[in-house]
Structure formats: structure tokens, C-alpha cells
Design a protein around this motif. Structure first.
Motif, PDB file in Angstrom:
ATOM      1  N   ASP A  64       4.444   2.007   1.699  1.00  0.00           N
ATOM      2  CA  ASP A  64       3.939   0.793   2.331  1.00  0.00           C
ATOM      3  C   ASP A  64       5.106  -0.060   2.825  1.00  0.00           C
ATOM      4  O   ASP A  64       6.180  -0.090   2.215  1.00  0.00           O
ATOM      5  N   SER A 106      -2.054  -0.637   5.953  1.00  0.00           N
ATOM      6  CA  SER A 106      -1.372  -0.668   4.666  1.00  0.00           C
ATOM      7  C   SER A 106      -1.544   0.682   3.979  1.00  0.00           C
ATOM      8  O   SER A 106      -2.471   1.435   4.274  1.00  0.00           O
ATOM      9  N   THR A 145      -0.416   0.007  -4.489  1.00  0.00           N
ATOM     10  CA  THR A 145       0.368   0.039  -3.259  1.00  0.00           C
ATOM     11  C   THR A 145       1.343   1.196  -3.337  1.00  0.00           C
ATOM     12  O   THR A 145       2.133   1.292  -4.285  1.00  0.00           O
TER      13      THR A 145
END
Length: 321
Positions: free
Chosen positions: A180, A136, A176
Motif C-alpha cells: 500500500d 488501496s 493494510t
């Protein structure tokens, strides 16, 4: 018969007499040489003859002195070389640290300019480390709910969007990144206003626009900004630039690859935009499905009532007459 004593017991000139004689001869030679310089040739000949002997006698001394000088110079050179290497390493570290500080200072100045120009409240944050999941694209920052952060807040740097806050704890948050595979952001082309959605994960460090029409007006180098339609990102934030467009003849769609304009992996200082869009609440699906039906029924009822009233009006006039 020979009655003389054996040679071992023969007595010659005494040692004292010989010493006195040699001293007298030496003094005489000194006086003659000092007065008349008569022994210069003798000295030169003696020095020439004895020179090889002197050199041979001095060889051990010169060898020991040479070895001592070599060992001393070797130790001195090794020490100087070690000091110079240590100094070079320290100077290189200082140079790298200075370059890092200059880059960080420039970035902080740009971020400060964004803070002063932004009408939306922002919070400065510093990256602590990357997330533990190697599959990730996530980072952890040093600000959390105690500083007013919530999940969904966009994260930017001085050039554009970096990502989105997805998990918040009291003193740190997880962000994030745009690249991603599970991240998507609504974008708009600055040149013509065309809207789309940018997804991450197609290529390492890039975004892509999926299911774009092959005839869509897109060009390499077009700047994509946030459209603000999702209510998460404020409109107008730079997101990416188009770097490649794959148009295939056998399909009606094209694949567009974009490169983020922000330093997704380049900086340690970021800004968290505390953006709360003033958007109306979405209606449930059943209410939205029933709303047109109810509206249609009321409209039909009003039309029937109007037609009935129009039909009754002539009858009433005839009755009055």
C-alpha cells in the motif's frame, strides 16, 4: 347372320376349374422339384431377373430404416457427448478443488509449524474479502477485538510479513498490505546489517527503499528483514528481496526496488502476531530539550563549588598556622 352371343357373355372355363388346375400344377412342380431338384436353374434365373425389382421395392424400407438409425444414433451421441462434457467439467472442478486443498493444506501445515515455533502469541485468521477502496491495498480478515486483536499487530504468512492491522472491529479487522502507498516498515539487510525503511506504492506489488546513498552496500538479491526499531514488528521477519537498484550519476541517492517474499495476494489463511514491544515511553519534545540544559546547569554548579572549595583550602591552612 351371326347369332353367337357377344364376347361379354361368353362362358369359358370356370374359375373353380382353373383354381384346381393351377393347384394341381403347383403341387406337381413342388413334388418334382422336391424329388428330382429339376427347377434349380429356373429358380436361379428367376432370382437373377427379379433381383432389381426386389431392390427397388426395398428402397423405401431401407431409407426409412436408415433415417431412423441416424436419428437414434444422433440423439444417443448428443446425450453421450453432453454426459461426457458434464463429467469432464466435474472432474476439472474436482481436480482444481483438490489442488486448492493440497495448497491450502501445505500452507496450514507451515503456519502450524510457525505457531509451534513462535514464542510470541499468534492468532490464525482467514481473508474474507478485499477492501472496497480500489486505490488501496487492504484486506479484511475474520478476527477482531473479541479475539484479542488490536491495531498495529503485524500479519504474516509462512514466508514473511504480509501487512499490518490498521482497523479493528469486534468480529473482523482490516489489514493494510505492505504494497500500500501509505505503508512503511523499518528493514535491515541480512548480509551487512544496513538499516532503512521500505515504502509501498512506487510500483504495483513492490516496495522501494528511498533516499539510499548511491555508495550504499546493496546488491540484487539481498534479503530484507524487519529491524524491530519501530516497536510494531518483531525483529527478524522476512520482508522482501532486492530486485533492482537504480544508481544515477547526477544524484547522490539511488532508488532500490524490492519484491515481497510473502504471498501478499496468494493465500487465504494468515497469522496475526500479537506482538507488544517492551520499549520505554518516549519523552515529550520540551522535556528532552530542557533535560540537557538542566544537566549542564547542575554540572556547572558542581564545578563552581569544587573550584571554590579548592580556593578556600589554602586560606584555611594559613589561618590555622
Amino acid at each position: 347372320m351371326d347369332y353367337s352371343p357377344p364376347p361379354l357373355f361368353k362362358q369359358g372355363t370356370s374359375a373353380v376349374a382353373r383354381l384346381v388346375m393351377y393347384v394341381a400344377v403347383a403341387l406337381a412342380l413342388l413334388i418334382v422339384d422336391a424329388r428330382f431338384d429339376a427347377l434349380r436353374t429356373v429358380r436361379q434365373v428367376a432370382a437373377t431377373v427379379l433381383m432389381p425389382v426386389e431392390r427397388v421395392v426395398l428402397v423405401p424400407r431401407d431409407a426409412v430404416r436408415t433415417l431412423f438409425d441416424y436419428a437414434q444414433s444422433s440423439a444417443m451421441l448428443a446425450t453421450e457427448n453432453r454426459d461426457l462434457r458434464r463429467g469432464a467439467v466435474q472432474q476439472a472442478e474436482a481436480s482444481v478443488r483438490q489442488a486448492q486443498l493440497e495448497a491450502e493444506n501445505n500452507q496450514l501445515r507451515k503456519l502450524l509449524g510457525l505457531v509451534q515455533q513462535s514464542a510470541t502469541p499468534v492468532t490464525t485468521a482467514e481473508i474474507l474479502y478485499d477492501a472496497r477502496d480500489p486505490y488501496s491495498q487492504r484486506i479484511v480478515i475474520d478476527k477482531g477485538s473479541q479475539q484479542g486483536l488490536r491495531a498495529g499487530y503485524p500479519v504474516i504468512d509462512e514466508r514473511g510479513v504480509v501487512g499490518q492491522v490498521t482497523r479493528v472491529s469486534p468480529f473482523q479487522s482490516e489489514v493494510t498490505l505492505l504494497t500500500d502507498k501509505d505503508q512503511a516498515i523499518p528493514v535491515q539487510v541480512v548480509r551487512n546489517g544496513l538499516r532503512s525503511v521500505a515504502f509501498g506504492g512506487a510500483r504495483a506489488g513492490q516496495l522501494d527503499l528511498r533516499f539510499m546513498a548511491a555508495a550504499a552496500d546493496l546488491q540484487q538479491g539481498d534479503l530484507l528483514v524487519t529491524s524491530g526499531l519501530d516497536g510494531t514488528y518483531p525483529p527478524g521477519l522476512p520482508v522482501a528481496k532486492i530486485v533492482q537498484i537504480d544508481r544515477k550519476a547526477d544524484t547522490a541517492f539511488s532508488r532500490v526496488y524490492c519484491e515481497p517474499v510473502a504471498g501478499v495476494r496468494s493465500h487465504r489463511q494468515l497469522l496475526v502476531v500479537r506482538y507488544d514491544a517492551a520499549m520505554p515511553a518516549r519523552m515529550p519534545v520540551d522535556e528532552k530539550a530542557e533535560a540537557p540544559v538542566r544537566g549542564a546547569r547542575s554540572a556547572a554548579a558542581r564545578a563552581a563549588a569544587a573550584s571554590a572549595a579548592a580556593a578556600k583550602a589554602p586560606a584555611a591552612k594559613e589561618a590555622q598556622e
